[in-house]
Scaffold this motif. Structure first.
Motif, PDB file in Angstrom:
ATOM      1  N   VAL A  25      43.380 -27.958  46.244  1.00  0.00           N
ATOM      2  CA  VAL A  25      42.316 -27.069  46.706  1.00  0.00           C
ATOM      3  C   VAL A  25      42.134 -27.250  48.205  1.00  0.00           C
ATOM      4  O   VAL A  25      41.935 -28.378  48.682  1.00  0.00           O
ATOM      5  CB  VAL A  25      40.983 -27.367  45.990  1.00  0.00           C
ATOM      6  CG1 VAL A  25      39.874 -26.471  46.531  1.00  0.00           C
ATOM      7  CG2 VAL A  25      41.134 -27.189  44.486  1.00  0.00           C
ATOM      8  N   LEU A  26      42.211 -26.159  48.951  1.00  0.00           N
ATOM      9  CA  LEU A  26      41.977 -26.194  50.392  1.00  0.00           C
ATOM     10  C   LEU A  26      40.608 -25.588  50.668  1.00  0.00           C
ATOM     11  O   LEU A  26      40.317 -24.470  50.237  1.00  0.00           O
ATOM     12  CB  LEU A  26      43.072 -25.432  51.128  1.00  0.00           C
ATOM     13  CG  LEU A  26      44.312 -26.222  51.560  1.00  0.00           C
ATOM     14  CD1 LEU A  26      44.031 -27.129  52.728  1.00  0.00           C
ATOM     15  CD2 LEU A  26      44.895 -27.017  50.401  1.00  0.00           C
ATOM     16  N   LEU A  27      39.792 -26.353  51.375  1.00  0.00           N
ATOM     17  CA  LEU A  27      38.408 -25.972  51.667  1.00  0.00           C
ATOM     18  C   LEU A  27      38.302 -25.527  53.110  1.00  0.00           C
ATOM     19  O   LEU A  27      38.756 -26.223  54.025  1.00  0.00           O
ATOM     20  CB  LEU A  27      37.493 -27.173  51.400  1.00  0.00           C
ATOM     21  CG  LEU A  27      36.021 -27.049  51.771  1.00  0.00           C
ATOM     22  CD1 LEU A  27      35.338 -25.958  50.955  1.00  0.00           C
ATOM     23  CD2 LEU A  27      35.325 -28.396  51.557  1.00  0.00           C
ATOM     24  N   GLN A  28      37.693 -24.364  53.317  1.00  0.00           N
ATOM     25  CA  GLN A  28      37.547 -23.824  54.662  1.00  0.00           C
ATOM     26  C   GLN A  28      36.101 -23.409  54.905  1.00  0.00           C
ATOM     27  O   GLN A  28      35.298 -23.290  53.976  1.00  0.00           O
ATOM     28  CB  GLN A  28      38.477 -22.626  54.849  1.00  0.00           C
ATOM     29  CG  GLN A  28      38.214 -21.509  53.846  1.00  0.00           C
ATOM     30  CD  GLN A  28      39.181 -20.361  53.997  1.00  0.00           C
ATOM     31  OE1 GLN A  28      39.302 -19.779  55.065  1.00  0.00           O
ATOM     32  NE2 GLN A  28      39.878 -20.022  52.925  1.00  0.00           N
ATOM     33  N   GLY A  29      35.804 -23.173  56.156  1.00  0.00           N
ATOM     34  CA  GLY A  29      34.472 -22.752  56.560  1.00  0.00           C
ATOM     35  C   GLY A  29      34.278 -23.070  58.029  1.00  0.00           C
ATOM     36  O   GLY A  29      34.973 -23.926  58.587  1.00  0.00           O
ATOM     37  N   PRO A  30      33.344 -22.387  58.676  1.00  0.00           N
ATOM     38  CA  PRO A  30      33.105 -22.645  60.098  1.00  0.00           C
ATOM     39  C   PRO A  30      32.660 -24.086  60.340  1.00  0.00           C
ATOM     40  O   PRO A  30      32.169 -24.751  59.425  1.00  0.00           O
ATOM     41  CB  PRO A  30      31.969 -21.662  60.449  1.00  0.00           C
ATOM     42  CG  PRO A  30      31.961 -20.661  59.340  1.00  0.00           C
ATOM     43  CD  PRO A  30      32.452 -21.352  58.127  1.00  0.00           C
ATOM     44  N   SER A  31      32.846 -24.556  61.559  1.00  0.00           N
ATOM     45  CA  SER A  31      32.358 -25.883  61.919  1.00  0.00           C
ATOM     46  C   SER A  31      30.864 -25.963  61.655  1.00  0.00           C
ATOM     47  O   SER A  31      30.110 -25.049  61.999  1.00  0.00           O
ATOM     48  CB  SER A  31      32.643 -26.173  63.400  1.00  0.00           C
ATOM     49  OG  SER A  31      34.032 -26.221  63.633  1.00  0.00           O
TER      50      SER A  31
END
Length: 200
Positions: A25-31
């Motif tokens: 699972v790759l988790l992304q989102g803005p800083s």
């Protein structure tokens, strides 16, 4: 299977998310969106509400140290407390150092004299040395060049496949997310969602 249900903290929330054995699972989102915070929640290192279970066993039915033997977080900045790298491993002779571009002689070195990239790779091997069921990685390739990144990605994929491990990792690299992930999670305004494709 790792299951998160009705998860809530002061920063994030998630209705229902699952990670099957072998999933990456790759988790992304803005800083600042709460990616690291979510990893710390899953590792039971910060207060949270809801349900987290691994193989149908709830985290609340175990002590914190017992849960974190199964669910290991590797932070972006690793900590080292011995003067020899080898002293941080249960079985240093079995660590697949050459698989990620490191020489066996590094086991005799003082961690304080290593580069950030060397520490980052060794922290990953130190976690795998403890045979976790779930591996939580916070930007594990941030300090690595292209070749070292490819070696780390290959190691993680083998671990997931051979050990049926559960991998959740953050990455700001859209190309990495696309080539490595079986599932994509994104944090959007505090809500953790599974999305079909990575957002660039």
């Amino acid at each position: 299977m790792l299951e998160l249900q009705s998860l809530k903290t002061d920063l994030i929330r998630a209705e229902k998310l699952t990670v099957s054995a072998g999933d990456r699972v790759l988790l992304q989102g803005p800083s600042g969106s709460g990616k690291t915070h979510l990893l710390r929640v899953i590792a039971d290192l910060v207060p949270w509400q809801g349900s987290i279970a691994l193989d149908q066993q709830s985290s609340v039915d175990m002590s914190g140290p017992e849960w974190r033997q199964r669910v290991i977080l590797v932070s972006a900045d690793s900590h080292w407390w011995h003067h020899r790298v080898a002293a941080h491993f249960h079985a240093p002779e079995a660590a697949p150092l050459t698989d990620i571009g490191l020489d066996n002689t590094i086991l005799e070195r003082d961690p304080q004299h290593l580069s950030s990239g060397e520490k980052q790779r060794l922290a990953l091997l130190r976690a795998l040395d403890r045979s976790p069921r779930v591996l939580l990685l916070d930007e594990p390739c941030a300090n690595l060049d292209t070749d070292a990144t490819a070696l780390v990605e290959a190691l993680l994929s083998r671990w997931c496949h051979q050990q049926q491990g559960h991998l959740i990792m953050t990455s700001h690299d859209a190309a990495q997310r696309k080539r490595l992930a079986d599932k994509h999670w994104r944090i959007d305004k505090g809500q953790v969602l599974e999305v079909g494709e990575p957002v660039t």
